[in-house]
Motif scaffolding. Structure first.
Motif, PDB file in Angstrom:
ATOM      1  N   GLN A 160      15.751 -18.422  -1.774  1.00 33.76           N
ATOM      2  CA  GLN A 160      15.707 -17.200  -0.978  1.00 33.76           C
ATOM      3  C   GLN A 160      14.913 -17.419   0.311  1.00 33.76           C
ATOM      4  O   GLN A 160      15.256 -16.874   1.362  1.00 33.76           O
ATOM      5  CB  GLN A 160      15.087 -16.076  -1.804  1.00 33.76           C
ATOM      6  N   GLY A 164      15.977 -16.934   4.688  1.00 37.40           N
ATOM      7  CA  GLY A 164      15.241 -16.363   5.804  1.00 37.40           C
ATOM      8  C   GLY A 164      14.981 -17.371   6.909  1.00 37.40           C
ATOM      9  O   GLY A 164      15.066 -17.064   8.103  1.00 37.40           O
ATOM     10  N   TYR A 181      12.703  -7.800  11.310  1.00 38.27           N
ATOM     11  CA  TYR A 181      13.286  -8.006   9.978  1.00 38.27           C
ATOM     12  C   TYR A 181      13.647  -6.648   9.396  1.00 38.27           C
ATOM     13  O   TYR A 181      12.783  -5.759   9.303  1.00 38.27           O
ATOM     14  CB  TYR A 181      12.337  -8.734   9.030  1.00 38.27           C
ATOM     15  N   ALA A 183      14.391  -4.698   6.311  1.00 38.16           N
ATOM     16  CA  ALA A 183      14.161  -4.823   4.875  1.00 38.16           C
ATOM     17  C   ALA A 183      14.913  -3.747   4.106  1.00 38.16           C
ATOM     18  O   ALA A 183      14.861  -2.563   4.464  1.00 38.16           O
ATOM     19  CB  ALA A 183      12.667  -4.717   4.582  1.00 38.16           C
ATOM     20  N   ALA A 184      15.625  -4.150   3.060  1.00 38.95           N
ATOM     21  CA  ALA A 184      16.271  -3.183   2.171  1.00 38.95           C
ATOM     22  C   ALA A 184      15.199  -2.346   1.474  1.00 38.95           C
ATOM     23  O   ALA A 184      14.096  -2.826   1.206  1.00 38.95           O
ATOM     24  CB  ALA A 184      17.138  -3.901   1.147  1.00 38.95           C
ATOM     25  N   ARG A 190      13.189  -5.760  -4.303  1.00 37.90           N
ATOM     26  CA  ARG A 190      11.963  -6.006  -3.536  1.00 37.90           C
ATOM     27  C   ARG A 190      11.566  -7.480  -3.554  1.00 37.90           C
ATOM     28  O   ARG A 190      11.144  -8.042  -2.542  1.00 37.90           O
ATOM     29  CB  ARG A 190      10.827  -5.154  -4.097  1.00 37.90           C
ATOM     30  N   VAL A 193      13.681  -9.355  -1.108  1.00 37.81           N
ATOM     31  CA  VAL A 193      13.291  -8.988   0.257  1.00 37.81           C
ATOM     32  C   VAL A 193      12.065  -9.792   0.677  1.00 37.81           C
ATOM     33  O   VAL A 193      12.026 -10.393   1.766  1.00 37.81           O
ATOM     34  CB  VAL A 193      13.000  -7.478   0.362  1.00 37.81           C
ATOM     35  N   GLU A 194      11.045  -9.819  -0.176  1.00 36.31           N
ATOM     36  CA  GLU A 194       9.801 -10.506   0.160  1.00 36.31           C
ATOM     37  C   GLU A 194      10.005 -12.001   0.331  1.00 36.31           C
ATOM     38  O   GLU A 194       9.429 -12.633   1.230  1.00 36.31           O
ATOM     39  CB  GLU A 194       8.741 -10.225  -0.910  1.00 36.31           C
ATOM     40  N   ARG A 196      12.838 -13.644   1.164  1.00 31.73           N
ATOM     41  CA  ARG A 196      13.578 -13.931   2.396  1.00 31.73           C
ATOM     42  C   ARG A 196      12.703 -13.687   3.622  1.00 31.73           C
ATOM     43  O   ARG A 196      12.745 -14.461   4.594  1.00 31.73           O
ATOM     44  CB  ARG A 196      14.850 -13.085   2.447  1.00 31.73           C
ATOM     45  N   LEU A 197      11.900 -12.626   3.573  1.00 33.38           N
ATOM     46  CA  LEU A 197      10.986 -12.345   4.678  1.00 33.38           C
ATOM     47  C   LEU A 197       9.953 -13.452   4.820  1.00 33.38           C
ATOM     48  O   LEU A 197       9.572 -13.829   5.947  1.00 33.38           O
ATOM     49  CB  LEU A 197      10.314 -10.993   4.451  1.00 33.38           C
ATOM     50  N   TYR A 244      18.236  -8.081   5.696  1.00 33.24           N
ATOM     51  CA  TYR A 244      18.172  -8.521   4.296  1.00 33.24           C
ATOM     52  C   TYR A 244      19.534  -8.988   3.802  1.00 33.24           C
ATOM     53  O   TYR A 244      19.654 -10.031   3.169  1.00 33.24           O
ATOM     54  CB  TYR A 244      17.647  -7.398   3.406  1.00 33.24           C
ATOM     55  N   ASN A 245      20.580  -8.213   4.086  1.00 35.66           N
ATOM     56  CA  ASN A 245      21.932  -8.627   3.700  1.00 35.66           C
ATOM     57  C   ASN A 245      22.936  -8.019   4.668  1.00 35.66           C
ATOM     58  O   ASN A 245      22.566  -7.339   5.638  1.00 35.66           O
ATOM     59  CB  ASN A 245      22.243  -8.259   2.241  1.00 35.66           C
TER      60      ASN A 245
END
Length: 330
Positions: A160, A164, A181, A183-184, A190, A193-194, A196-197, A244-245
């Protein structure tokens, strides 16, 4: 009309039911002539007899099912595509896929004890108790994601953080330094998200650029417009966004249009998953493909390898499954 049984096949072919069972189940070591085998098979075909899957499971002590366990995630296009590819790959190997979603509330132990699968694959970590109980029952247990840190470096799933990094690296090569960024907001994703971020942040830090400006974006126009305004008002303004996607990215494209802005001239946008709709957005969406068909092939091969071995399934040769699909949005 009653179902045809093995007794009917035995009477028609002039052999015992035991012989019918040996022939139709290809029982090894059974001393049965080829002539008798041909006669039994011909009778079964003429009468339309199909051996019972339930009976076969009882005889073998397990079924031809591979049980795939999903956590409480939203079922979007990416997961659907992976499962579709995986079902096809397993079918070519004589196996069937059964998907169990943990949000149903049914304990995993209830399910595997009922269907007696040949293998259980997890997109989540199994409890030590479940893992040990399944192994004692002779069920191959495979973790699709690393049990110590699900979602990071999975046995099959793409990293993941690498997703990012790939997004940010592409935006940097296009001359963007201040990156946002998107974020979903669904709490069920979650963790992803974290991760990929984290990848976006790491890439920005290594490039000597500012840390990404994070905005939550749910799948509504108001949310997308609010995020676009915040990025434009930021000092200095955000000129590109890693989403995110693809669903979040598509919402952002709508938010830009609502503000009279365009991608990539005002704000470049890059998504993740390469869903079918990505090529039809205005403008077409640049995105990161996770090559889900390749992931499914690797997973199916590992399941089969595990079934043929005596212990843990061997790790497949890891092949890169991430690919940047460049279109007009970034």
């Amino acid at each position: 009309m009653r179902n045809v049984t093995s007794a009917d096949v035995a009477r028609d072919s002039g052999v015992s039911r035991t012989t019918v069972s040996y022939v139709l189940n290809d029982t090894p070591g059974a001393a049965i002539s080829e002539e008798t085998r041909a006669r039994v098979r011909a009778s079964a075909e003429r009468l339309g007899y199909t051996p019972s899957a339930a009976a076969r499971t009882l005889r073998r002590g397990r079924s031809d099912l591979v049980l795939y366990v999903l956590p409480d995630w939203p079922l979007g296009p990416a997961v659907d595509t992976l499962l579709d590819h995986l079902a096809g790959e397993l079918a070519e190997r004589g196996l069937s896929l059964l998907v169990h979603h943990l949000r149903t509330g049914r304990p995993l132990s209830d399910l595997w004890r009922t269907v007696i699968p040949r293998a259980v694959v997890g997109f989540t970590a199994f409890s030590p108790e479940d893992r040990e109980a399944m192994r004692r029952a002779g069920i191959q247990v495979l973790g699709n994601l690393d049990d110590a840190d699900p979602g990071v470096e999975g046995t099959f799933s793409a990293s993941q953080r690498s997703i990012g990094r790939l997004q940010a690296r592409h935006l940097h090569t296009r001359g963007h330094e201040v990156i946002g960024y998107a974020a979903a907001t669904d709490p069920r994703v979650r963790q992803f998200v974290e991760l990929r971020l984290d990848g976006v942040r790491a890439e920005c830090a290594e490039a000597g650029h500012p840390t990404p400006v994070v905005q939550p974006v749910d799948l509504t126009l108001d949310s997308a417009v609010s995020a676009v305004r915040a990025w434009r008002e930021h000092t200095p303004p955000v000129t590109a966004v890693a989403a995110y996607n693809d669903e979040v990215a598509i919402a952002l494209l709508a938010g830009l249009r609502a503000e009279g802005l365009t991608a990539p001239d005002d704000v470049a946008v890059v998504g993740v998953d390469d869903v079918p709709a990505a090529q039809f957005t205005v403008p077409p969406l640049t995105t990161v493909s996770q090559s889900l068909d390749e992931q499914a092939r690797q997973l199916a091969a590992t399941v089969v390898a595990g079934l043929e071995g005596d212990a843990e399934a061997p790790q497949p040769a890891r092949r890169e499954t991430l690919e940047l699909v460049v279109r007009e949005s970034a």
